[in-house]
Design a protein around this motif. Structure first.
Motif, PDB file in Angstrom:
ATOM      1  N   ARG A  52     -13.627   2.384   1.648  1.00  0.00           N
ATOM      2  CA  ARG A  52     -12.216   2.010   1.828  1.00  0.00           C
ATOM      3  C   ARG A  52     -11.576   1.711   0.475  1.00  0.00           C
ATOM      4  O   ARG A  52     -10.397   2.014   0.252  1.00  0.00           O
ATOM      5  CB  ARG A  52     -12.117   0.791   2.749  1.00  0.00           C
ATOM      6  CG  ARG A  52     -12.364   1.101   4.209  1.00  0.00           C
ATOM      7  CD  ARG A  52     -12.436  -0.142   5.055  1.00  0.00           C
ATOM      8  NE  ARG A  52     -11.170  -0.847   5.147  1.00  0.00           N
ATOM      9  CZ  ARG A  52     -10.207  -0.583   6.029  1.00  0.00           C
ATOM     10  NH1 ARG A  52     -10.376   0.396   6.898  1.00  0.00           N
ATOM     11  NH2 ARG A  52      -9.095  -1.291   6.069  1.00  0.00           N
ATOM     12  N   GLU A  53     -12.339   1.141  -0.410  1.00  0.00           N
ATOM     13  CA  GLU A  53     -11.809   0.853  -1.748  1.00  0.00           C
ATOM     14  C   GLU A  53     -11.408   2.143  -2.456  1.00  0.00           C
ATOM     15  O   GLU A  53     -10.395   2.187  -3.164  1.00  0.00           O
ATOM     16  CB  GLU A  53     -12.847   0.107  -2.582  1.00  0.00           C
ATOM     17  CG  GLU A  53     -12.337  -0.278  -3.974  1.00  0.00           C
ATOM     18  CD  GLU A  53     -13.395  -0.942  -4.824  1.00  0.00           C
ATOM     19  OE1 GLU A  53     -13.041  -1.417  -5.922  1.00  0.00           O
ATOM     20  OE2 GLU A  53     -14.570  -0.985  -4.408  1.00  0.00           O
ATOM     21  N   ASN A  54     -12.198   3.201  -2.266  1.00  0.00           N
ATOM     22  CA  ASN A  54     -11.837   4.487  -2.849  1.00  0.00           C
ATOM     23  C   ASN A  54     -10.485   4.961  -2.339  1.00  0.00           C
ATOM     24  O   ASN A  54      -9.670   5.512  -3.086  1.00  0.00           O
ATOM     25  CB  ASN A  54     -12.891   5.539  -2.525  1.00  0.00           C
ATOM     26  CG  ASN A  54     -14.236   5.266  -3.138  1.00  0.00           C
ATOM     27  OD1 ASN A  54     -15.253   5.713  -2.626  1.00  0.00           O
ATOM     28  ND2 ASN A  54     -14.281   4.523  -4.245  1.00  0.00           N
ATOM     29  N   MET A  55     -10.236   4.770  -1.039  1.00  0.00           N
ATOM     30  CA  MET A  55      -8.948   5.187  -0.469  1.00  0.00           C
ATOM     31  C   MET A  55      -7.810   4.366  -1.092  1.00  0.00           C
ATOM     32  O   MET A  55      -6.729   4.898  -1.382  1.00  0.00           O
ATOM     33  CB  MET A  55      -8.954   5.002   1.058  1.00  0.00           C
ATOM     34  CG  MET A  55     -10.074   5.750   1.793  1.00  0.00           C
ATOM     35  SD  MET A  55     -10.154   7.524   1.454  1.00  0.00           S
ATOM     36  CE  MET A  55     -11.593   7.613   0.352  1.00  0.00           C
ATOM     37  N   GLU A  56      -8.064   3.095  -1.320  1.00  0.00           N
ATOM     38  CA  GLU A  56      -7.065   2.246  -1.969  1.00  0.00           C
ATOM     39  C   GLU A  56      -6.799   2.707  -3.400  1.00  0.00           C
ATOM     40  O   GLU A  56      -5.661   2.661  -3.878  1.00  0.00           O
ATOM     41  CB  GLU A  56      -7.530   0.790  -1.949  1.00  0.00           C
ATOM     42  CG  GLU A  56      -7.557   0.194  -0.544  1.00  0.00           C
ATOM     43  CD  GLU A  56      -8.351  -1.094  -0.475  1.00  0.00           C
ATOM     44  OE1 GLU A  56      -8.843  -1.562  -1.529  1.00  0.00           O
ATOM     45  OE2 GLU A  56      -8.500  -1.642   0.642  1.00  0.00           O
ATOM     46  N   GLY A  66       0.896  -5.222   2.543  1.00  0.00           N
ATOM     47  CA  GLY A  66       0.208  -3.974   2.862  1.00  0.00           C
ATOM     48  C   GLY A  66      -1.260  -4.179   2.647  1.00  0.00           C
ATOM     49  O   GLY A  66      -1.697  -5.236   2.231  1.00  0.00           O
ATOM     50  N   PRO A  67      -2.051  -3.134   2.906  1.00  0.00           N
ATOM     51  CA  PRO A  67      -3.499  -3.260   2.771  1.00  0.00           C
ATOM     52  C   PRO A  67      -3.891  -3.477   1.313  1.00  0.00           C
ATOM     53  O   PRO A  67      -3.904  -2.549   0.527  1.00  0.00           O
ATOM     54  CB  PRO A  67      -4.016  -1.902   3.289  1.00  0.00           C
ATOM     55  CG  PRO A  67      -2.859  -1.289   4.018  1.00  0.00           C
ATOM     56  CD  PRO A  67      -1.636  -1.823   3.359  1.00  0.00           C
ATOM     57  N   ASN A  68      -4.190  -4.711   0.962  1.00  0.00           N
ATOM     58  CA  ASN A  68      -4.715  -5.066  -0.353  1.00  0.00           C
ATOM     59  C   ASN A  68      -3.748  -4.844  -1.514  1.00  0.00           C
ATOM     60  O   ASN A  68      -4.159  -4.667  -2.644  1.00  0.00           O
ATOM     61  CB  ASN A  68      -6.014  -4.292  -0.634  1.00  0.00           C
ATOM     62  CG  ASN A  68      -7.083  -4.647   0.379  1.00  0.00           C
ATOM     63  OD1 ASN A  68      -7.124  -5.771   0.873  1.00  0.00           O
ATOM     64  ND2 ASN A  68      -7.951  -3.702   0.691  1.00  0.00           N
ATOM     65  N   ARG A  70     -15.611  10.249   7.485  1.00  0.00           N
ATOM     66  CA  ARG A  70     -14.379  10.948   7.083  1.00  0.00           C
ATOM     67  C   ARG A  70     -13.203  10.524   7.950  1.00  0.00           C
ATOM     68  O   ARG A  70     -12.089  10.328   7.456  1.00  0.00           O
ATOM     69  CB  ARG A  70     -14.571  12.468   7.186  1.00  0.00           C
ATOM     70  CG  ARG A  70     -15.487  13.068   6.142  1.00  0.00           C
ATOM     71  CD  ARG A  70     -15.417  14.584   6.181  1.00  0.00           C
ATOM     72  NE  ARG A  70     -16.519  15.182   5.461  1.00  0.00           N
ATOM     73  CZ  ARG A  70     -17.664  15.567   6.025  1.00  0.00           C
ATOM     74  NH1 ARG A  70     -17.838  15.415   7.332  1.00  0.00           N
ATOM     75  NH2 ARG A  70     -18.619  16.091   5.285  1.00  0.00           N
ATOM     76  N   THR A  71     -13.451  10.401   9.245  1.00  0.00           N
ATOM     77  CA  THR A  71     -12.379  10.031  10.170  1.00  0.00           C
ATOM     78  C   THR A  71     -11.804   8.667   9.834  1.00  0.00           C
ATOM     79  O   THR A  71     -10.577   8.485   9.768  1.00  0.00           O
ATOM     80  CB  THR A  71     -12.903  10.049  11.618  1.00  0.00           C
ATOM     81  OG1 THR A  71     -13.321  11.375  11.959  1.00  0.00           O
ATOM     82  CG2 THR A  71     -11.820   9.600  12.590  1.00  0.00           C
ATOM     83  N   GLU A  72     -12.677   7.678   9.622  1.00  0.00           N
ATOM     84  CA  GLU A  72     -12.218   6.326   9.315  1.00  0.00           C
ATOM     85  C   GLU A  72     -11.506   6.265   7.972  1.00  0.00           C
ATOM     86  O   GLU A  72     -10.453   5.622   7.843  1.00  0.00           O
ATOM     87  CB  GLU A  72     -13.405   5.357   9.331  1.00  0.00           C
ATOM     88  CG  GLU A  72     -13.970   5.102  10.718  1.00  0.00           C
ATOM     89  CD  GLU A  72     -12.918   4.568  11.681  1.00  0.00           C
ATOM     90  OE1 GLU A  72     -12.190   3.624  11.305  1.00  0.00           O
ATOM     91  OE2 GLU A  72     -12.823   5.092  12.798  1.00  0.00           O
ATOM     92  N   LYS A 116      -8.077   8.026   8.215  1.00  0.00           N
ATOM     93  CA  LYS A 116      -7.119   7.171   8.943  1.00  0.00           C
ATOM     94  C   LYS A 116      -6.575   6.079   8.027  1.00  0.00           C
ATOM     95  O   LYS A 116      -5.357   5.826   7.989  1.00  0.00           O
ATOM     96  CB  LYS A 116      -7.801   6.563  10.160  1.00  0.00           C
ATOM     97  CG  LYS A 116      -6.907   5.646  10.982  1.00  0.00           C
ATOM     98  CD  LYS A 116      -7.665   5.047  12.167  1.00  0.00           C
ATOM     99  CE  LYS A 116      -6.784   4.097  12.957  1.00  0.00           C
ATOM    100  NZ  LYS A 116      -7.520   3.482  14.099  1.00  0.00           N
ATOM    101  N   TYR A 117      -7.457   5.453   7.272  1.00  0.00           N
ATOM    102  CA  TYR A 117      -7.036   4.378   6.376  1.00  0.00           C
ATOM    103  C   TYR A 117      -6.169   4.925   5.248  1.00  0.00           C
ATOM    104  O   TYR A 117      -5.135   4.333   4.899  1.00  0.00           O
ATOM    105  CB  TYR A 117      -8.269   3.677   5.806  1.00  0.00           C
ATOM    106  CG  TYR A 117      -7.957   2.460   4.947  1.00  0.00           C
ATOM    107  CD1 TYR A 117      -7.067   1.483   5.386  1.00  0.00           C
ATOM    108  CD2 TYR A 117      -8.579   2.290   3.717  1.00  0.00           C
ATOM    109  CE1 TYR A 117      -6.782   0.366   4.609  1.00  0.00           C
ATOM    110  CE2 TYR A 117      -8.302   1.168   2.932  1.00  0.00           C
ATOM    111  CZ  TYR A 117      -7.413   0.218   3.378  1.00  0.00           C
ATOM    112  OH  TYR A 117      -7.136  -0.887   2.611  1.00  0.00           O
ATOM    113  N   LEU A 118      -6.559   6.057   4.687  1.00  0.00           N
ATOM    114  CA  LEU A 118      -5.760   6.661   3.620  1.00  0.00           C
ATOM    115  C   LEU A 118      -4.367   7.014   4.121  1.00  0.00           C
ATOM    116  O   LEU A 118      -3.365   6.801   3.419  1.00  0.00           O
ATOM    117  CB  LEU A 118      -6.464   7.909   3.084  1.00  0.00           C
ATOM    118  CG  LEU A 118      -5.742   8.670   1.972  1.00  0.00           C
ATOM    119  CD1 LEU A 118      -5.514   7.781   0.754  1.00  0.00           C
ATOM    120  CD2 LEU A 118      -6.526   9.924   1.584  1.00  0.00           C
TER     121      LEU A 118
END
Length: 463
Positions: free
Chosen positions: A440-444, A40-42, A315-317, A320-322
């Motif tokens: 993106r790291e925050n979403m992770e 999975g992602p990271n 926000r959109t990106e 989507k990642y979250l």
């Protein structure tokens, strides 16, 4: 070990044959105890999760999310410019008109009227429509109280409609059932910044001969089939209150593609007097008020708009990642979109929490554990139709005088919303728009926190 390897090969082969989705695969693998590491992602699910912060572990997120509002010398120059001009109100300054032109252009709308708040936008629209005693306005039960208040201030009956539990939006089929001969407007809300089912709502309005008013107060630059919300009904209302994605502390706007209705709204918000000034005489119509936007607010909004598009993209990106990350966590269900949605404003990132996937851990305890990780989370709106503030309308002396006791008792019965009860009592949760302005790291880190809580759910419940 041999048995696990054998099961793993068999399980993978069967998954390929049956085309399981990722979440189904993970759930089955976990239930079988294979110890499979799923890419999975990271992260890998086979790795040992860290202990949650609520049980003494380290926080998943420690640096805090984005401050709000974001500003720099652009906002300072905007305010000082108006200050030094000496023209602080829209009736003797050019800035509000400049903002209205820019905001209409940004949204592809024919006309924009700046007003003093999102509530003022809705009030102006209903005032221009002449909504009053004896009228009914259909609204969603899952919304901020302002949507209800603007109807009640006109002594009309707000008819509360149940929620589509998977989208958090108004259930259009139930909205259709709520329409009567007294219905004068249908006012859906694009909750969280994601469009309601606009095509179905427009069909309903056309069928019933009733205007659709879009409460788009949370939905700046959201899109339906590539077109900005606020353009589909007779008018759309927007809010620029402090928490909103575009803000000037307090303020609002009306978008419409009907020139006559735009003039009616302008007249209503300017004490019944058209034009760009006021006089010592009366105006047109029979009622109006002052809901004007100031030059300070107009220029502050123009400054804020210089960074709005980039914030929307961020926000959109991140959302989507979250969503991709959360797809790997059973029991976390992001709010679904209707097929026509091409962009959410993501004023809120809304999702459902299904406690059966967390060993029965209550939503309240889950929120407490998530907050301990440094990640703000909130259950959001409740059961408006059951709150004393709303049910008390049935015994309001003015309403009893207008509608009678029998009608008001029937009104209470009409406002039953069982799906919304389930959503708001047990499932609904929000992340806020500022959280989606991170990395993106925050979403992770958000996903990591939820995985930790899920792994230790039994221990958290006892803590």
């Amino acid at each position: 070990m041999k048995g696990n390897i054998s099961f793993s090969l068999s399980f993978n082969f069967n998954c390929m044959k049956q085309k399981f989705n990722r979440r189904e695969f993970i759930s089955m693998a976990a239930a079988a105890g294979t110890g499979l590491a799923v890419a999975g992602p990271n992260f890998a699910l086979g790795q040992e999760s860290k202990k949650p912060a609520i049980l003494g572990g380290s926080k998943a997120y420690t640096s805090g999310f984005s401050a709000w509002p974001l500003f720099d010398d652009r906002e300072e120059k905007a305010l000082v410019s108006v200050l030094k001009s000496g023209n602080w109100g829209r009736l003797n300054g050019p800035v509000v008109a400049e903002f209205e032109k820019a905001y209409a252009g940004l949204n592809g709308a024919g006309h924009c009227l700046g007003v003093s708040s999102g509530t003022a936008a809705l009030t102006t629209i209903l005032g221009a429509l002449g909504i009053g005693p004896g009228d009914e306005v259909v609204i969603p039960v899952y919304t901020f109280i302002a949507t209800y208040n603007v109807v009640v201030l006109n002594y009309a009956l707000p008819i509360l409609v149940d929620t589509d539990i998977e989208t958090f939006q108004i259930d259009v089929k139930k909205a259709e059932a709520a329409v009567t001969a007294q219905t004068k407007a249908i006012m859906p809300v694009h909750i969280g910044g994601t469009p309601a089912d606009i095509d179905a709502l427009i069909r309903l309005g056309e069928k019933a001969g009733i205007p659709i008013i879009e409460d788009a107060c949370q939905a700046h630059l959201a899109e339906w089939k590539g077109k900005k919300v606020g353009n589909f009904g007779l008018a759309g209302a927007f809010s620029f209150q402090s928490s909103k994605n575009l803000n000037c502390a307090e303020g609002g706007a009306i978008l419409t593609n009907d020139a006559d209705f735009a003039r009616a709204c302008y007249t209503f918000h300017n004490q019944g007097q058209g034009g760009t000034g006021t006089s010592y005489g009366t105006g047109s119509g029979t009622r109006a008020t002052n809901l004007r936007l100031t030059e300070f607010q107009g220029n502050l909004l123009l400054a804020q708009m210089t960074r709005l598009q980039q914030q929307v993209e961020t926000r959109t990106e991140n959302a989507k990642y979250l969503t991709e990350l959360l797809a790997d966590i059973p029991g976390i269900e992001p709010a679904k979109w209707y097929p026509g949605t091409t962009r959410s404003a993501y004023h809120l990132y809304m999702f459902r929490y299904l406690k059966e996937h967390f060993h029965g851990l209550s939503r309240g305890k889950f929120v407490e554990a998530l907050n301990a990780e440094g990640i703000p989370c909130d259950p959001g709106y409740g059961q408006m139709n059951r709150d004393a503030y709303v049910t008390g309308l049935a015994s309001n002396p003015h309403y009893l005088r207008i509608y009678g006791e029998k009608t008001m008792k029937e009104w209470l019965d009409r406002n039953q919303c069982p799906q919304n009860d389930t959503l708001t009592r047990e499932q609904s949760l929000w992340f806020f728009q500022t959280m989606l302005l991170g990395t993106r790291e925050n979403m992770e880190q958000i996903a990591e926190a939820i995985r930790k809580i899920q792994k230790y759910a039994k221990q958290i419940a006892k803590a």
